[in-house]
Design an enzyme around this catalytic site. Structure first.
Site, mmCIF file in Angstrom:
data_model
loop_
_atom_site.group_PDB
_atom_site.id
_atom_site.type_symbol
_atom_site.label_atom_id
_atom_site.label_comp_id
_atom_site.label_asym_id
_atom_site.label_seq_id
_atom_site.Cartn_x
_atom_site.Cartn_y
_atom_site.Cartn_z
ATOM 1 N N SER A 50 0.816 -1.219 0.000
ATOM 2 C CA SER A 50 0.000 0.000 0.000
ATOM 3 C C SER A 50 0.845 1.262 0.000
ATOM 4 O O SER A 50 0.327 2.364 0.174
ATOM 5 C CB SER A 50 -0.921 0.007 1.220
ATOM 6 O OG SER A 50 -0.165 -0.020 2.406
ATOM 7 N N ASN A 137 -1.583 -1.756 13.664
ATOM 8 C CA ASN A 137 -3.038 -1.543 13.712
ATOM 9 C C ASN A 137 -3.396 -0.256 14.450
ATOM 10 O O ASN A 137 -4.236 0.516 13.974
ATOM 11 C CB ASN A 137 -3.724 -2.736 14.376
ATOM 12 C CG ASN A 137 -3.499 -4.022 13.590
ATOM 13 O OD1 ASN A 137 -2.943 -3.993 12.494
ATOM 14 N ND2 ASN A 137 -3.904 -5.156 14.151
ATOM 15 N N THR A 182 -38.380 27.928 -9.985
ATOM 16 C CA THR A 182 -38.742 26.631 -9.423
ATOM 17 C C THR A 182 -39.082 25.765 -10.622
ATOM 18 O O THR A 182 -39.586 26.280 -11.634
ATOM 19 C CB THR A 182 -39.952 26.711 -8.469
ATOM 20 O OG1 THR A 182 -41.097 27.101 -9.224
ATOM 21 C CG2 THR A 182 -39.732 27.698 -7.337
ATOM 22 N N HIS A 183 -38.771 24.496 -10.554
ATOM 23 C CA HIS A 183 -38.945 23.593 -11.703
ATOM 24 C C HIS A 183 -38.202 24.099 -12.934
ATOM 25 O O HIS A 183 -38.586 23.796 -14.059
ATOM 26 C CB HIS A 183 -40.427 23.408 -12.045
ATOM 27 C CG HIS A 183 -41.300 23.121 -10.858
ATOM 28 N ND1 HIS A 183 -41.609 21.850 -10.440
ATOM 29 C CD2 HIS A 183 -41.893 23.963 -9.964
ATOM 30 C CE1 HIS A 183 -42.375 21.916 -9.362
ATOM 31 N NE2 HIS A 183 -42.563 23.191 -9.048
ATOM 32 N N SER A 304 -12.890 24.102 -28.150
ATOM 33 C CA SER A 304 -13.104 22.815 -28.802
ATOM 34 C C SER A 304 -11.982 22.598 -29.807
ATOM 35 O O SER A 304 -11.508 23.543 -30.433
ATOM 36 C CB SER A 304 -14.455 22.823 -29.517
ATOM 37 O OG SER A 304 -14.456 21.868 -30.568
ATOM 38 N N LYS A 310 -16.424 27.546 -30.052
ATOM 39 C CA LYS A 310 -16.808 27.058 -28.734
ATOM 40 C C LYS A 310 -16.002 27.662 -27.589
ATOM 41 O O LYS A 310 -14.800 27.874 -27.684
ATOM 42 C CB LYS A 310 -16.648 25.529 -28.662
ATOM 43 C CG LYS A 310 -17.631 24.743 -29.488
ATOM 44 C CD LYS A 310 -19.082 24.939 -29.073
ATOM 45 C CE LYS A 310 -19.398 24.396 -27.716
ATOM 46 N NZ LYS A 310 -19.553 22.941 -27.722
ATOM 47 N N ASN A 312 -16.188 26.488 -23.622
ATOM 48 C CA ASN A 312 -16.907 25.516 -22.805
ATOM 49 C C ASN A 312 -16.651 25.701 -21.307
ATOM 50 O O ASN A 312 -15.544 26.046 -20.907
ATOM 51 C CB ASN A 312 -16.496 24.098 -23.213
ATOM 52 C CG ASN A 312 -16.876 23.778 -24.642
ATOM 53 O OD1 ASN A 312 -17.903 24.250 -25.132
ATOM 54 N ND2 ASN A 312 -16.044 23.026 -25.316
ATOM 55 N N GLU A 317 -18.166 21.847 -15.264
ATOM 56 C CA GLU A 317 -18.575 20.474 -15.602
ATOM 57 C C GLU A 317 -17.757 19.453 -14.821
ATOM 58 O O GLU A 317 -18.280 18.436 -14.354
ATOM 59 C CB GLU A 317 -18.403 20.217 -17.093
ATOM 60 C CG GLU A 317 -19.373 21.006 -17.956
ATOM 61 C CD GLU A 317 -18.992 20.885 -19.423
ATOM 62 O OE1 GLU A 317 -19.584 20.050 -20.108
ATOM 63 O OE2 GLU A 317 -18.079 21.613 -19.874
ATOM 64 N N TYR A 344 -9.053 -5.542 13.864
ATOM 65 C CA TYR A 344 -8.451 -5.135 12.599
ATOM 66 C C TYR A 344 -8.572 -6.239 11.564
ATOM 67 O O TYR A 344 -8.400 -7.424 11.860
ATOM 68 C CB TYR A 344 -6.969 -4.774 12.792
ATOM 69 C CG TYR A 344 -6.318 -4.372 11.477
ATOM 70 C CD1 TYR A 344 -6.420 -3.071 11.007
ATOM 71 C CD2 TYR A 344 -5.645 -5.305 10.683
ATOM 72 C CE1 TYR A 344 -5.875 -2.702 9.785
ATOM 73 C CE2 TYR A 344 -5.093 -4.950 9.461
ATOM 74 C CZ TYR A 344 -5.208 -3.638 9.020
ATOM 75 O OH TYR A 344 -4.663 -3.289 7.815
ATOM 76 N N GLN A 349 -7.179 -1.587 4.905
ATOM 77 C CA GLN A 349 -6.191 -0.876 4.088
ATOM 78 C C GLN A 349 -6.862 -0.180 2.903
ATOM 79 O O GLN A 349 -6.326 0.779 2.362
ATOM 80 C CB GLN A 349 -5.149 -1.874 3.585
ATOM 81 C CG GLN A 349 -4.022 -1.273 2.774
ATOM 82 C CD GLN A 349 -2.885 -2.262 2.602
ATOM 83 O OE1 GLN A 349 -2.184 -2.585 3.547
ATOM 84 N NE2 GLN A 349 -2.724 -2.770 1.399
ATOM 85 N N LYS A 352 -7.889 3.979 2.592
ATOM 86 C CA LYS A 352 -7.108 5.179 2.326
ATOM 87 C C LYS A 352 -7.207 5.721 0.900
ATOM 88 O O LYS A 352 -7.417 6.942 0.749
ATOM 89 C CB LYS A 352 -5.654 4.934 2.744
ATOM 90 C CG LYS A 352 -5.509 5.055 4.273
ATOM 91 C CD LYS A 352 -4.150 4.657 4.786
ATOM 92 C CE LYS A 352 -3.905 3.179 4.810
ATOM 93 N NZ LYS A 352 -4.903 2.416 5.628
HETATM 94 N N1 ARG Z 1 -1.105 -1.033 5.611
HETATM 95 C C1 ARG Z 1 -1.984 -1.435 6.653
HETATM 96 C C2 ARG Z 1 -3.292 -0.643 6.569
HETATM 97 O O1 ARG Z 1 -3.333 0.314 5.904
HETATM 98 C C3 ARG Z 1 -1.359 -1.180 7.966
HETATM 99 C C4 ARG Z 1 -1.784 -2.128 9.030
HETATM 100 C C5 ARG Z 1 -1.338 -3.461 8.723
HETATM 101 N N2 ARG Z 1 -1.611 -4.329 9.827
HETATM 102 C C6 ARG Z 1 -1.529 -5.649 9.684
HETATM 103 N N3 ARG Z 1 -1.788 -6.350 10.733
HETATM 104 N N4 ARG Z 1 -1.202 -6.218 8.556
HETATM 105 O O2 ARG Z 1 -4.274 -0.997 7.162
#
Ligand code: ARG
Length: 495
Positions: A50, A137, A182-183, A304, A310, A312, A317, A344, A349, A352
């Site tokens: 990650s 964790n 409205t509408h 465009s 054009k 835009n 958008e 956990y 993971q 994120k």
């Molecule tokens: N990269 C992991 C996460 O984002 C960190 C925690 C990993 N913990 C584990 N017991 N493998 O959640």
């Protein structure tokens, strides 16, 4: 696999002395490979990694580690010398990450392992002590909270900046009248400033939602260990104070498993995005030839590749389009969480990437709109010529109410007048008093004075109405709050 570390992470060179013999060791030693008999499959290494996304939290990871090291020192688990050495090493890792000289290794599974690996390279085996009484964790939960707290503060500033743009527009456009809809049908005239301020009000609630979510983000999980609480007597409150956390978590299982603080933020961010999307939808509509209410500055429009004429509204958008991504992030995290047993699980993971993406998307959307709004060119004449006409029908009905007619009957009388006008190609204000009287004897000469946009606006001076004094008062209230740079007080962050 337990994240609980029983021995130091060692650089690959030292790992050769591992009791299981050097022949089976991959290049990067793993923190857990004491109990493993073969190296991680290369595809699994890629699949579980990650680092690409969570390197984003490197600064927070290091901040958290420094506070943890101070905690270990206070608990007598590190000498002052050891703590000093580790903290200096962490400072150097932070510098390397900042100036781009930090080189992650494929075997660095995530930001936590990457920082610790580099720390240990720099300071030697004492670096392996940083993880005492800590699991990834509780570490990752702490890092995300620190990261999100910073983002919420930034987002609150971005919200305030866009509000400032709206309020400045409202001030500059005071007196301009636009049809209210409205509408998407012309309904009643309103001050353009009132229209801008509607969005400033929405953003006010958005800011409040972010501030409210922040309170629950700002609770420290560190000390929860892998799931049951650290096995050492750490003074969690002291560590929390150092990190600027308002509180410490009360249940270690909850603390490592909970991500509802992320859901709350994403919900608040989704609402911000929804508001921006509505504003942008209007910018798109209003800048069309069909409406002709706004002209876009060249710097905030695109052309465009094929049609030379054009211009835009791509910025509007895209803000509207990116809203789908933000909602997607919210649904993504909710879905990730729904089936997870305590505590956990590695699924977490997956929180994120959507979180980071949504925060970045909403913040850049706020920023680009704050820059674009002051550059919009309001087509006053076009707005005002569209604002009158049948949009003043309610004024006539209100007039009849003042003459004693129940509103329903007044509504019916004016409905017949409008029908007559439509059939005969007439405008409301072309009817003379005598003609009006043929629809109701209650009409007098004064009725025709009601058929002006200014009169319609002026009669809406109650709190919340589009009357000029009310709108000006609200502009002043916003100005006093926003222009003074007034923000909600933030807890002082100690490092
Ligand atoms: N990269 C992991 C996460 O984002 C960190 C925690 C990993 N913990 C584990 N017991 N493998 O959640």
């Amino acid at each position: 696999m337990s994240p609980k570390r029983t021995r130091s992470a060692r650089p690959a060179k030292r790992a050769k002395t591992n009791a299981k013999g050097p022949e089976r060791r991959p290049r990067g030693a793993k923190a857990w490979d004491g109990r493993f008999r073969e190296p991680t499959d290369p595809l699994v290494e890629i699949f579980t990694n990650s680092l690409e996304s969570d390197l984003e939290m490197a600064e927070q990871d290091i901040r958290g580690s420094v506070a943890h090291v101070h905690g270990l020192e206070r608990a007598g688990l590190l000498t002052a010398r050891e703590a000093g050495r580790i903290v200096r090493g962490l400072g150097r890792v932070a510098r390397e990450i900042r100036d781009g000289t930090f080189r992650p290794r494929p075997s660095d599974e995530d930001v936590h392992m990457a920082v610790e690996r580099r720390l240990t390279e720099l300071v030697g085996p004492v670096g392996g002590k940083v993880h005492t009484g800590r699991s990834r964790n509780d570490q990752v939960a702490t890092d995300v909270r620190l990261w999100l707290r910073d983002q919420i503060d930034g987002a609150a500033d971005d919200v305030a900046a866009l509000q400032r743009s709206l309020v400045r527009r409202a001030r500059a456009d005071l007196g301009v009248v636009v049809p209210g809809y409205t509408h998407l049908q012309r309904a009643q005239p309103v001050l353009l400033s009132h229209h801008w301020l509607a969005y400033a009000e929405m953003l006010d609630r958005d800011g409040a939602r972010l501030a409210d979510a922040r309170r629950r983000v700002n609770v420290m999980p560190l000390g929860s260990g892998a799931l049951s609480g650290a096995g050492f007597k750490l003074n969690r409150r002291a560590i929390a104070r150092e990190l600027g956390f308002e509180d410490v978590s009360e249940n270690s299982l909850d603390a490592v498993a909970d991500r509802d603080f992320i859901v709350e933020f994403l919900a608040a961010a989704s609402i911000v995005a929804m508001h921006l999307s509505r504003l942008c939808e209007e910018i798109v509509l209003w800048s069309s030839d069909e409406f002709g209410y706004l002209k876009l500055p060249d710097a905030f429009a695109t052309g465009s590749s094929m049609m030379p004429q054009k211009k835009n509204p791509d910025v509007a958008e895209l803000v509207r389009g990116k809203t789908g991504r933000v909602y997607g992030s919210l649904v993504s995290v909710l879905t990730t969480l729904k089936g997870l047993p305590l505590a956990y699980n590695r699924d977490l993971q997956e929180d994120k990437p959507p979180l980071f993406d949504a925060a970045r998307t909403v913040r850049t959307s706020l920023a680009v709109l704050a820059r674009m709004l002051p550059r919009l060119r309001v087509q006053k004449a076009r707005m005002e010529s569209a604002a009158g006409g049948f949009s003043l029908a309610t004024e006539l009905a209100d007039y009849l109410v003042e003459k004693g007619l129940p509103f329903r009957e007044g509504h019916a009388v004016v409905g017949r007048i409008v029908g007559f006008c439509v059939e005969n190609g007439r405008e409301l204000d072309s009817l003379g008093t005598a003609e009006l009287k043929t629809f109701s004897p209650l009409f007098e000469a004064s009725a025709r004075r009601r058929l002006s946009v200014d009169s319609a606006i002026a009669r809406r001076g109650l709190v919340g109405g589009t009357g000029r004094a009310n709108v000006e008062r609200r502009i002043e209230e916003f100005e006093a709050r926003l222009e003074a740079g007034h923000r909600r007080p933030r807890p002082r962050r100690r490092r």
